[in-house]
Write an enzyme that holds these catalytic residues in place. Structure first.
Site, PDB file in Angstrom:
ATOM      1  N   ARG A 101      32.249  19.300  31.711  1.00 21.29           N
ATOM      2  CA  ARG A 101      31.697  19.918  30.518  1.00 21.29           C
ATOM      3  C   ARG A 101      31.361  21.356  30.882  1.00 21.29           C
ATOM      4  NH1 ARG A 101      26.282  18.045  30.149  1.00 21.29           N
ATOM      5  NH2 ARG A 101      25.690  20.129  30.782  1.00 21.29           N
ATOM      6  N   TYR A 114      20.362  23.242  36.255  1.00 16.68           N
ATOM      7  CA  TYR A 114      20.721  22.110  37.114  1.00 16.68           C
ATOM      8  C   TYR A 114      22.089  22.228  37.780  1.00 16.68           C
ATOM      9  CZ  TYR A 114      22.794  20.678  32.611  1.00 16.68           C
ATOM     10  OH  TYR A 114      23.482  20.639  31.433  1.00 16.68           O
ATOM     11  N   HIS A 156      25.157  20.900  27.379  1.00 16.34           N
ATOM     12  CA  HIS A 156      25.182  19.519  26.874  1.00 16.34           C
ATOM     13  C   HIS A 156      25.105  19.568  25.345  1.00 16.34           C
ATOM     14  CE1 HIS A 156      24.243  15.367  26.037  1.00 16.34           C
ATOM     15  NE2 HIS A 156      23.162  15.774  25.390  1.00 16.34           N
TER      16      HIS A 156
END
Lengths: 363, 455
Positions: free
Chosen positions: A259, A272, A263
Site C-alpha cells: 500500500r 510507522y 491506510h
C-alpha cells in the site's frame, strides 16, 4: 498446474514479470492478446487516476475519509480480469477500486459512496458484486454463503472475495474459509497482503511464514503471487477460477503487494514506516513495470500515456461534477438498507434522529 | 472573480491544522489539484491541493501557525466564472469560520462555535467563565454531533469524559494532565492540543503567587551605593511561602493581653532548678503546651483546607511549629505531638531543634508536618504583630514581650505582668468566634498554668 507447483510451504511465489517489465517465467505466461494487455493497462491507469483524484478531492474537503489504492492496482484488477464479470460474484473489502471499475461501477459511484451516499453502492442490474465492506473481514463469510448458494443452485459461477493481511487475523476469516473448505464451495479467497494493517506490519500479523500457508489448514490449495505483477495475479486467479468452477472447492491466493499511500486519508504512514522502504516498493510498482513491458513490445509510449491520462482526468472530473451536484444524502439512507423492512429499533432511532435534526434547525 | 479557498475538514472531524510549508506565493498561477500548502493535523501531515485554476492573490497564515477548519487559506483570482455566492465572501482569516457558505464543498464542514458564557453566583458576582460549546455543532462525517451534545450536557457534572482525539489524549497523558479537567475550546467543547499545552504551562508555572517578581534596575550611578546579594534557597522558599499564604488565606488577626504573673512566678521558681539539669526554661514551652491543649478543644484551628476536593481535614495530632531566627533566615522546626509531651520535654526539644536549625543540621522532616505555628518575636522586641500563617496551617500565634504594667485586680491598681498575644487565622475556615473561644481557653491556661493540668 500452478496450484500444485507453487507450494507456499516451500517458499515458492509465482512471478511472471519482474520489476523491469521482463518476462521471467515464460512457461506460465497467460494467453492474452496484445489488445487485452493494453486494455488491462488502461484499466489500471484509469483506476489510478480515479484514486489520485479521490485523495486530492478529499484533501480539498470535497470527499470524506477514504482508503487510497495506490500500488495495489494489479492485484485488484488482475484478479477481476481473470473472472467472468457477467456471471461471477465479487465480494470486495474497500481497497479494490480497479476491480470495481472493471466489474461495472463508475468513478461517480465510487465517489458518491465516499461522499456519504449509499447510492454509490447500487450495483448495475447485469453484474454481481456486493457493496464495500469496511469492517475487517466481515465480507468473508458472505462470500462463503454466496458460494453455498451457487453450489445449492448448481450454477457454474464462482465468487471472489478480497481481504487484507490484517483480515486473516479475524474470526470471520476462519469461519468463511473453514465453511468453504468443508463444503467445497466455489470461492476464491484473495488476500491483498499489502504489508500493513493500518500500522501493524505483516510480521506482527501472523507467525505463519506466508499467509497463503493458512489455506492448508482449511483443506484448500493456497498460492502466493507477486501482487504487483499483473500476469502472475491474472494467471493464478484464472487457474483458481477453473479449479473452483470444476467443483474442486475453494482456493486461497495471497498477493504480495504494498500500500503505497495512506491506510486512509486519516492515517500518517511516516509514523510507522521509513521513506527508504517506500522508495524500495515504488520501484516495484505494478504500473511502472507494466508500462516498461508494453513499451518494449511497442504497444505503448509516453504520448499515448499522456493522451490517455488527460482523457481520463477529464472524464473523471466530469463525473465528480455530477457527484457534487448530486442531491444531499437523505437521512433515510442511513437506516434503509440493512433490512428489507425496517425493524422497530431502527424506526425508533430514525425518529429520534429526525427530532434531533429538527431541533437543531429550529434553534 | 475572487475565490476564497478555506481550510477544509480533511480528517474525521478535525478542527485545526498547523501550516508547515507554503508551496505557493502571491501572484503565482496554479492549476486545479496543485498542492498549495503542507499542513499537519491531529491525524496527518499532508499537502492540500487547490480546487480551481487561477492566480493566487493572498495566502493566510504563516508557516508554524495554527489555522482552524473553515479559516480562509488562499484567496485567488479565478477566470471565466460567474461570481458565486461563496466567492463573495471576502473572509479575513479571523472571520473565516463565521462566514456562511462553504466554497467548493458539498459536504458540510462542522461549524462549531464556542461562546463564552458568564456564570453568575448569587452574592459573589461573576466568579468565573466557562466555554460552552454551541450545540449547533453537528459533525456529519462521524456523527460525533450527538456525542458532542451529550458532552455539553455532561459538562456541568463531575466526572465527565472530555471530548478529544486520541492524539490529544496521549499528549495529555504524556504531560501528566488529566484531560477531563481541561477546558476544551474546540467544536462541541472538544479539548484541543493547545488547551492541553495551556493547562500544562499553567501547571508548570505553579500557583500564580509563585510567579517571579518584577525586575528592579540598578541605576549606573547608584551601583557603588548598593550591595547586591543572590537570594539563598532558604530565602526563596520563605518568599514563596509568604506570598502563597498571604494570597491564598484571607488573614484575620485577634489581639489579646493576658496577665501572667503566676506563670512568671512558676517559671522563676523552676528555672534555676532546671538549669541545674541543663534545661533552659523559657516561656515558650508553657505557651506551646497550652496551645496544643487548647487545640484539642478547638478543632477548626488545627485543620487543613483541601479546596481541590472541597473538604476540611481536621487533624487529631498537635504538631506545633515555632519560628526560629537563624543566620540564614526564618525556619520553623516542629514539635510533634506537643500535647503529649511534658513542659520539660518541650523545653528540651526547643533547644535541640533550634540549635540544629541554626547550625543547619536540622532534618527536613523536622521542619514538616506542623499543624499550628507560634512566632515568639517578643523574645527580641515587639508587643503586637500581624503574623503570617504558615500555610497550609490555618492559624499562627504571635507572642509579644511580657511587660510589667499596672493592672486592675479586684478594683485595685496593682503591678502586673502582661503578655500580648496576636493570633492570625485563615478566615475562610476559622470564624472569628472560633478564634475568640480558642484564645479564651489559651488565656486561661497562661494566666493560671495549673489549669493545664485540668485540660
Amino acid at each position: 498446474m500452478l496450484l500444485k507447483t507453487f507450494d507456499p510451504l516451500k517458499g515458492k511465489q509465482l512471478r511472471i514479470m519482474d520489476e523491469n517489465g521482463e518476462i521471467v517465467d515464460e512457461k506460465n505466461m497467460p494467453e492474452l492478446t496484445d489488445d487485452q494487455v493494453v486494455e488491462a493497462y488502461k484499466y489500471m491507469l484509469y483506476a489510478r487516476q480515479v484514486d489520485l483524484k479521490a485523495v486530492a478531492y478529499q484533501r480539498m474537503g470535497r470527499l470524506f475519509t477514504l482508503p487510497p489504492n495506490l500500488g495495489q492496482e494489479a492485484a485488484a484488477f488482475g484478479s477481476a480480469y481473470a473472472l467472468d464479470k457477467k456471471k461471477d460474484w465479487m465480494v470486495p473489502a474497500f481497497r479494490e477500486m480497479a476491480a470495481w471499475l472493471y466489474w461495472g461501477a463508475t468513478a461517480k459511484d465510487l465517489y458518491l459512496y465516499w461522499a456519504g451516499s449509499e447510492d454509490g453502492n447500487v450495483t448495475p442490474d447485469d453484474v454481481n458484486f456486493m457493496p464495500s465492506a469496511v469492517p475487517v473481514a466481515s465480507q468473508v463469510p458472505h462470500a462463503a454463503g454466496l458460494g453455498y448458494s451457487i453450489k445449492y443452485k448448481g450454477t457454474d459461477q464462482v465468487v471472489i472475495t478480497y481481504f487484507g493481511d490484517g483480515g486473516t487475523s479475524e474470526g470471520d476469516f476462519h469461519e468463511g474459509m473453514n465453511f468453504a473448505g468443508v463444503f467445497k464451495l466455489p470461492v476464491i479467497f484473495f488476500c491483498n497482503n499489502n504489508q500493513y494493517a493500518i500500522s501493524v506490519p505483516r510480521r506482527m500479523q501472523s507467525a505463519a511464514k506466508n499467509l497463503a500457508d493458512k489455506a492448508i489448514g482449511y483443506g484448500m490449495p493456497g498460492i502466493q503471487v507477486d501482487g504487483n505483477d499483473f500476469f502472475a495475479v491474472y494467471a493464478a486467479t484464472k487457474e483458481a477460477a477453473e479449479y473452483a468452477r470444476d467443483g474442486n472447492g475453494p482456493v486461497m491466493i495471497e498477493a504480495e503487494t504494498y500500500r503505497r499511500g495512506y491506510h486512509t486519508t486519516s492515517d500518517d504512514p511516516t509514523k510507522y514506516r521509513t521513506a527508504e522502504e517506500e522508495a524500495e516498493w515504488e520501484k516495484k510498482d505494478p504500473l511502472i513495470r507494466m508500462k516498461k513491458y508494453l513499451e518494449k513490445k511497442g504497444l505503448w509510449d509516453d504520448d499515448k500515456e499522456n493522451d490517455y491520462v488527460k482523457h481520463a482526468k477529464k472524464d473523471i472530473s466530469a463525473q465528480f461534477k455530477e457527484v457534487e451536484e448530486y442531491p444531499r444524502t437523505s437521512l433515510e439512507q442511513i437506516f434503509k438498507y440493512m433490512y428489507e423492512e425496517m425493524p422497530d429499533i431502527l424506526k425508533k432511532q430514525k425518529v429520534e434522529m429526525e427530532k434531533y435534526l429538527a431541533g437543531k434547525e429550529g434553534r | 472573480m475572487l475565490y476564497v479557498f478555506k481550510f477544509p475538514d480533511i480528517g474525521e472531524g478535525i478542527h485545526e491544522g498547523k501550516i508547515l510549508k507554503w508551496h505557493v506565493k502571491k501572484g503565482q498561477e496554479v492549476m486545479e489539484g496543485d498542492p498549495v500548502v503542507n499542513v499537519e493535523t491531529d491525524k496527518v501531515v499532508t499537502d492540500i491541493p487547490i480546487p480551481k485554476d487561477g492566480v493566487i492573490k493572498n495566502t493566510y497564515g504563516k508557516e508554524g501557525e495554527v489555522i482552524n477548519v473553515g479559516d480562509a487559506l488562499v484567496e485567488m483570482e479565478v477566470e471565466g466564472e460567474e461570481a458565486e455566492e461563496e466567492a463573495e465572501v471576502k473572509a479575513p482569516p479571523k472571520e473565516g469560520r463565521e462566514a456562511e457558505g462553504e466554497p467548493a464543498s458539498r459536504t458540510e464542514v462542522a461549524k462549531a462555535k464556542t461562546k463564552t458564557k458568564k456564570i453568575e453566583e448569587k452574592g459573589f458576582g461573576v466568579v468565573g467563565q466557562i466555554e460552552e460549546a454551541d450545540t449547533d455543532a453537528f459533525l456529519p462525517a462521524t456523527g460525533e454531533g450527538m456525542e458532542a451534545q451529550a458532552a455539553v450536557a455532561a459538562e456541568k457534572e463531575p466526572g465527565r469524559k472530555a471530548l478529544a482525539t486520541p492524539v490529544a489524549r496521549k499528549m495529555a497523558m504524556d504531560l501528566g494532565i488529566d484531560i477531563n479537567t481541561v477546558r476544551g475550546t474546540g467544536p462541541a467543547g472538544r479539548v484541543m492540543k493547545e488547551d492541553i499545552k495551556k493547562a500544562f504551562d499553567e501547571k508548570q508555572a505553579g500557583p500564580k503567587v509563585a510567579r517571579k517578581p518584577g525586575k528592579i534596575e540598578i541605576p549606573a550611578e547608584a551601583e557603588d551605593m548598593v550591595e547586591v546579594e543572590e537570594l539563598t534557597q532558604i530565602r526563596k522558599t520563605i518568599i514563596n511561602r509568604m506570598v502563597q499564604s498571604k494570597f491564598t488565606a484571607p488573614h484575620a488577626t485577634a489581639f489579646e493581653e493576658v496577665e501572667v504573673s503566676r506563670l512568671v512566678e512558676l517559671r522563676k521558681e523552676k528555672k534555676e532548678e532546671l538549669a541545674e539539669q541543663g534545661v533552659k526554661l523559657s516561656y515558650m514551652p508553657f505557651i506551646i503546651k497550652a496551645v496544643s491543649l487548647a487545640l484539642r478543644r478547638h478543632k477548626s484551628l488545627n485543620c487543613k483546607l483541601d479546596m481541590e476536593n472541597n473538604r476540611v481535614i481536621y487533624q487529631k495530632f498537635y504538631n506545633i511549629g515555632f519560628a526560629t531566627d537563624t543566620p540564614e533566615g526564618l525556619m520553623v522546626p516542629v514539635i510533634k505531638n506537643a500535647d503529649r509531651k511534658s513542659i520539660i520535654e518541650i523545653a528540651e526539644s526547643i533547644k535541640d531543634l533550634s540549635d540544629r536549625a541554626r547550625e543547619r543540621k536540622i532534618q527536613l522532616d523536622e521542619l514538616k508536618g506542623g499543624t499550628f505555628s507560634i512566632t515568639n518575636y517578643g523574645s527580641i522586641a515587639g508587643t503586637y504583630g500581624v503574623p503570617v500563617i504558615n500555610y497550609p496551617e490555618v492559624a499562627i500565634l504571635g507572642v509579644g514581650r511580657i511587660v510589667q504594667r499596672p493592672v486592675v485586680k479586684g478594683g485595685e491598681i496593682v503591678p502586673g505582668n502582661v503578655l500580648p498575644l496576636s493570633m492570625s487565622f485563615d478566615h475562610r475556615i476559622v470564624d472569628g468566634a472560633d478564634a475568640a473561644r480558642f484564645i479564651k481557653d489559651l488565656m486561661a491556661m497562661l494566666a493560671d498554668p495549673l489549669t493545664m493540668l485540668m485540660m
